[in-house]
Design a protein around this motif. Structure first.
Motif, PDB file in Angstrom:
ATOM      1  N   ASP A 298       0.965  -1.100   0.070  1.00 55.29           N
ATOM      2  CA  ASP A 298      -0.080   0.120   0.131  1.00 55.29           C
ATOM      3  C   ASP A 298       0.587   1.769   0.228  1.00 55.29           C
ATOM      4  O   ASP A 298       2.794   1.428   0.048  1.00 55.29           O
TER       5      ASP A 298
ATOM      6  N   GLY B 258      -7.341   2.397  -0.772  1.00 56.72           N
ATOM      7  CA  GLY B 258      -7.194   2.229  -1.530  1.00 56.72           C
ATOM      8  C   GLY B 258      -8.058   3.292  -2.448  1.00 56.72           C
ATOM      9  O   GLY B 258      -7.232   3.538  -4.054  1.00 56.72           O
ATOM     10  N   GLY B 259      -9.111   4.075  -2.972  1.00 58.81           N
ATOM     11  CA  GLY B 259      -9.769   4.373  -3.692  1.00 58.81           C
ATOM     12  C   GLY B 259      -9.165   5.618  -4.075  1.00 58.81           C
ATOM     13  O   GLY B 259      -8.698   6.305  -4.985  1.00 58.81           O
TER      14      GLY B 259
ATOM     15  N   TYR C 143      -5.621   5.542  -4.553  1.00 58.89           N
ATOM     16  CA  TYR C 143      -4.632   5.558  -5.627  1.00 58.89           C
ATOM     17  C   TYR C 143      -5.361   4.470  -6.816  1.00 58.89           C
ATOM     18  O   TYR C 143      -4.629   3.627  -6.995  1.00 58.89           O
ATOM     19  N   MET C 144      -6.423   4.725  -6.928  1.00 56.62           N
ATOM     20  CA  MET C 144      -7.060   3.411  -8.388  1.00 56.62           C
ATOM     21  C   MET C 144      -6.792   3.516  -9.530  1.00 56.62           C
ATOM     22  O   MET C 144      -6.756   2.087  -9.974  1.00 56.62           O
ATOM     23  N   ILE C 145      -6.349   4.415  -9.884  1.00 56.66           N
ATOM     24  CA  ILE C 145      -5.320   4.828 -11.003  1.00 56.66           C
ATOM     25  C   ILE C 145      -4.065   3.973 -11.256  1.00 56.66           C
ATOM     26  O   ILE C 145      -3.626   3.022 -11.652  1.00 56.66           O
TER      27      ILE C 145
ATOM     28  N   PRO D 247      -4.144  -0.129  -9.200  1.00 55.54           N
ATOM     29  CA  PRO D 247      -5.313  -0.626  -8.850  1.00 55.54           C
ATOM     30  C   PRO D 247      -5.517  -1.653  -8.177  1.00 55.54           C
ATOM     31  O   PRO D 247      -6.330  -1.886  -7.455  1.00 55.54           O
ATOM     32  N   TRP D 248      -4.582  -2.758  -7.548  1.00 55.99           N
ATOM     33  CA  TRP D 248      -4.782  -3.372  -6.963  1.00 55.99           C
ATOM     34  C   TRP D 248      -4.821  -3.002  -5.194  1.00 55.99           C
ATOM     35  O   TRP D 248      -5.520  -4.331  -4.675  1.00 55.99           O
TER      36      TRP D 248
ATOM     37  N   ILE E 191      -6.926  -1.675  -4.346  1.00 50.89           N
ATOM     38  CA  ILE E 191      -9.175  -2.215  -4.540  1.00 50.89           C
ATOM     39  C   ILE E 191      -9.486  -2.952  -4.823  1.00 50.89           C
ATOM     40  O   ILE E 191     -10.870  -3.619  -4.189  1.00 50.89           O
ATOM     41  N   ILE E 192      -9.222  -3.541  -5.475  1.00 53.67           N
ATOM     42  CA  ILE E 192      -8.835  -4.752  -6.430  1.00 53.67           C
ATOM     43  C   ILE E 192      -9.182  -5.731  -5.359  1.00 53.67           C
ATOM     44  O   ILE E 192     -10.095  -6.805  -5.619  1.00 53.67           O
TER      45      ILE E 192
END
Lengths: 273, 245, 322
Positions: free
Chosen positions: A54, A228-229, A231-233, A236-237, A239-240
């Motif tokens: 993270d 995670g939201g 750093y979504m771009i 993405p892992w 949030i995935i």
């Protein structure tokens, strides 16, 4: 009479048990300390950190394990509370009818009229953000439906001849409710319990996502998705991983619940035989 | 006189609020059941016979009129009648708690009275023509006829003076119906209970009852000895029931 | 001309939980066009399975284990789905026990009838069909829950008879109704069928009631038709010991003060093909053959009987005490 669960719901149950085992793993730090910084920030999944790291360089795998545990524990506790309250009021209202029944039904309708997340945010605003608010929210969100269905089942059971026979024999209220009504609505409680569990998980997710539920550094699925939201771009892992686990958990519970319902509450199918 | 209904009226209110209507389920019904006698009660759904059964069992208080049991008016509490009055109800499928073993269901009236069960359950199961081993089974493992025999065993276990049979054979197969009706007659000879036998089927009522009352629209339209219902009942409606056999 | 309906050695199993229950064990039945046939049997005798099989309406747990059904010469189990629908639509009508449950609760009666009658149906047509079952045209505006049981069953009959089927299968159509309404509904069914030339298969547990209305009666036991013949003969001079027991076990038939002696035991639950006669364990006339040899159909008087001792004087007319 007793039919086995079908394959799909067995799969759901297996999935659920796997998630529980997965969560239990975090209590013995199976995949390492969830709070330890082990590598570079926002590293993609690799051999050392299977689910990536993270924004602080903590490995995601142990964090997701802890998160699932927090979410499941919170939801299960809440659902047990819901089941106890709903069973008590639903059965009493269903058997007794009259004034008590009206009061219970009206209260339930008031609760029911709030959208789940609005109710949850309201509770968090009153109690202050935190685990307790999440717990209370789940209980309040799941109580109306469960109470209504338990009441409806209890109304049906109360009219059956064995209950009348017990009344004629002079059985007192606790015996009638405990020996005759409760065991025969237990199936409904169990089935609704599984559905309430999946509602609980999504309420916890939503509330913590909004920042009103579980507070970091403790991980829950909602907390992880919130973090995670951002750093979504870029990553993405973040949030995935927790997102997938959330979806799988809810799906598994619902599929298992369907199987349980088919087994415990076989509908009076109008067969032609 | 074991049971006496005197000018009993029961009124329900139905319909939505503000437009409530009074519905007379029973209108000035007077009936009596003598010692050791079986009174048959015939009527179709909506005739008030089920309400009459509930009033006789003390499950429903009459709107007006009196009900006396063994010469004394019903007390305020239903429990005072416990053990002295029992019932065998309509649906063999729902007459026994599916989550209880048969033996526990049969023993329940004794347990409720605070009496210990000392072998009475097995004895009673044999009395109604079942094997004592059935006590350990669950209701879904039994046939409809067997379940109704279990209901009868449960009703008899406290040796009550009065039993209400409410459509007790209606849901059974024809060949099993007669088995149960014969059983009721035999047990009555052994135990000497009085009975109210409620059914829509004049044939079954005629077979077990000493006297028959015919109900229609909440009123008793004719009461006569069973003999009459083989030949020439007086009321038009009774005649129609006889013709339909 | 071949009969309208031929059921030949039909065997049907139900499978659930790894257990097999045999509902039909080689049932034979023939119904000519316009004929009224009562099928009598207790629960578990297989009569409802037979009724459902005639429309190929068996539930998914059922499996046909042999035998054929021919409706107007077409073998039902070999039909393609489109042909099956055509046979159901043009030749068959069904009426079930619970009238209110057989109607769609969300739709007005008139609309449901319109759907059955097909496109281009006016309200006059609906009224005409309601009138045929002696219902007022205003009934079309009602929802099923607003109807009494008797009215709902008439609507169901109007729908089943709308296409003027060649055969109406009625499964205990009056079991949920009061005796007076029962007679009225039966009057409607039988008079309507008589005018349209529709044959009737009426499934019931009441031998006497069936014999009053139908020209022929078939008695089922253990998944087979054990006796069939003209109604008066079957009721009055039963040739199968089971029919005799059934005729003699209705409480209504008992004379004052007499005690009926019912057949001991209860109907069998078959798990596979019966080795012999399935009534043998309860039968008063049982001989060695009965246990291990399936009785073939024998002609006794006007009846077809499945009994090794059929026709022997000892077994005839027993129990017909009325």
């Amino acid at each position: 009479m007793r039919r086995p669960l079908d394959l799909l719901s067995k799969g759901g149950l297996g999935c659920l048990l796997a998630l529980v085992a997965f969560a239990l793993g975090s209590t013995v730090d199976l995949a390492g300390d969830p709070d330890a910084i082990v590598g570079p920030r926002l590293a993609p999944p690799g051999p050392e950190w299977w689910m990536g790291t993270d924004n602080l360089g903590r490995s995601m795998l142990p964090r997701v394990m802890e998160g699932v545990g927090t979410t499941l524990l919170l939801s299960c506790t809440a659902v047990l509370l819901t089941a106890a309250v709903s069973a008590a009021f639903g059965i009493l209202a269903g058997y007794r009818g009259g004034y008590l029944n009206e009061v219970v039904l009206r209260l339930v309708e008031v609760l029911y009229s709030f959208p789940a997340i609005v109710l949850a945010v309201l509770v968090a605003a009153v109690l202050g953000p935190g685990q307790f608010a999440a717990l209370a929210s789940i209980v309040l969100v799941t109580i109306p439906l469960m109470t209504r269905l338990v009441r409806a089942a209890a109304v049906g059971v109360s009219q059956r001849d064995y209950v009348t026979a017990a009344v004629i024999s002079g059985a007192r209220l606790p015996r009638i409710l405990g020996r005759h009504v409760l065991p025969n609505v237990a199936g409904t409680i169990a089935v609704q319990g599984t559905y309430a569990l999946s509602v609980g998980i999504s309420v916890e997710g939503g509330l913590s996502f909004l920042g009103f539920g579980v507070q970091p550094p403790q991980a829950s699925l909602g907390v992880l998705i919130r973090q995670g939201g951002s750093y979504m771009i870029a990553a993405p892992w973040l949030i995935i991983g927790p997102g997938t686990v959330l979806v799988v958990a809810i799906l598994a519970i619902n599929v298992f619940g369907d199987g349980l319902r088919d087994r415990l509450e076989p509908r009076e199918t109008r067969s032609l035989t | 006189m074991i049971l006496e209904l005197d000018q009993v009226t029961v009124t329900f209110s139905t319909g939505p609020p503000l437009r409530r209507r009074a519905l007379h389920a029973m209108r000035d019904v007077s009936l009596h059941v003598g010692e050791g006698e079986t009174l048959g009660l015939v009527g179709e759904s909506g005739s008030g016979k089920t309400t009459t059964g509930r009033v006789a069992l003390g499950l429903r208080r009459p709107t007006s009129g009196t009900v006396s049991f063994e010469g004394r008016p019903f007390g305020r509490r239903r429990r005072e009648l416990a053990g002295r009055m029992q019932a065998v109800l309509q649906h063999p499928h729902w007459s026994l708690n599916p989550r209880m073993r048969v033996g526990r269901s049969v023993a329940e009236p004794l347990v409720v009275l605070g009496r210990a069960e000392r072998g009475e359950v097995r004895e009673m199961l044999e009395q109604v023509g079942l094997e004592a081993e059935l006590a350990d089974r669950y209701p879904h493992e039994l046939s409809g006829g067997q379940r109704q025999r279990v209901s009868i065993a449960r009703a008899l276990i406290t040796r009550p003076g009065f039993i209400v049979f409410d459509e007790a054979v209606s849901a059974l197969d024809v060949s099993v119906q007669v088995q149960i009706l014969n059983l009721i007659k035999d047990l009555q000879a052994d135990f000497g209970f009085s009975a109210l036998f409620i059914s829509h089927d004049l044939g079954a009522v005629r077979y077990v009852a000493d006297r028959i009352a015919v109900m229609r629209g909440g009123e008793v339209v004719e009461t006569a000895d069973t003999e009459t219902f083989y030949t020439s009942p007086a009321h038009d409606y009774s005649k129609q029931l006889l013709r339909a056999l | 001309m071949s009969p309208l309906l031929v059921v030949d050695r039909l065997a049907v199993d139900y499978r659930a939980n790894g257990r097999t229950v045999r509902a039909l064990d080689g049932a034979d039945l023939e119904v000519a066009a316009g004929e009224t046939v009562g099928i009598v049997g207790e629960s578990g005798s297989g009569k409802s399975t037979l009724g459902a099989a005639i429309g190929r309406l068996l539930p998914r747990t059922a499996r046909v284990d042999g035998g054929v059904i021919r409706v107007a010469g077409e073998s039902l189990f070999e039909l393609a789905p489109a042909d099956l629908r055509r046979v159901r639509r043009e030749r068959l009508g069904f009426v079930f026990q619970d009238p209110i449950a057989s109607l769609d609760p969300t739709m007005r009666v008139g609309r449901q009838l319109t759907l059955v009658l097909g496109r281009g149906t006016g309200s006059g047509d609906v009224a005409a069909h309601l009138d045929r079952v002696k219902l007022d045209a205003r009934t079309a505006r009602s929802y099923p829950h607003e109807l009494s049981g008797g009215m709902a069953q008439r609507v169901a009959i109007a729908m089943a008879m709308a296409g003027e089927p060649e055969l109406l299968v009625a499964d205990e159509p009056t079991a949920a109704l009061d005796s007076q309404v029962r007679e009225e509904v039966l009057d409607v069914v039988f008079s309507l069928a008589a005018t349209t030339g529709t044959g009737i298969i009426w499934l019931s547990h009441d031998l006497a009631a069936v014999a009053r209305r139908c020209s022929r009666v078939a008695v089922m036991y253990g998944g087979r038709v054990v006796e069939q013949g003209p109604a008066a003969e079957v009721l009055g001079r039963p040739a199968h010991p089971y029919t005799a027991a059934l005729a003699g076990s209705a409480p209504a038939t008992a004379a004052r003060g007499t005690r009926l002696e019912p057949v001991p035991g209860r109907p069998p639950m078959l798990t596979g093909p019966s080795d012999g006669c399935s009534f043998a364990p309860r039968c008063a006339f049982v001989i060695d053959r009965c246990a291990h040899e399936r009785p073939p159909a024998v002609r006794v008087g006007d009846q077809d009987v499945l009994c090794h001792r059929a026709g022997e004087p000892a077994t005839i007319g027993q129990g017909a005490t009325t």
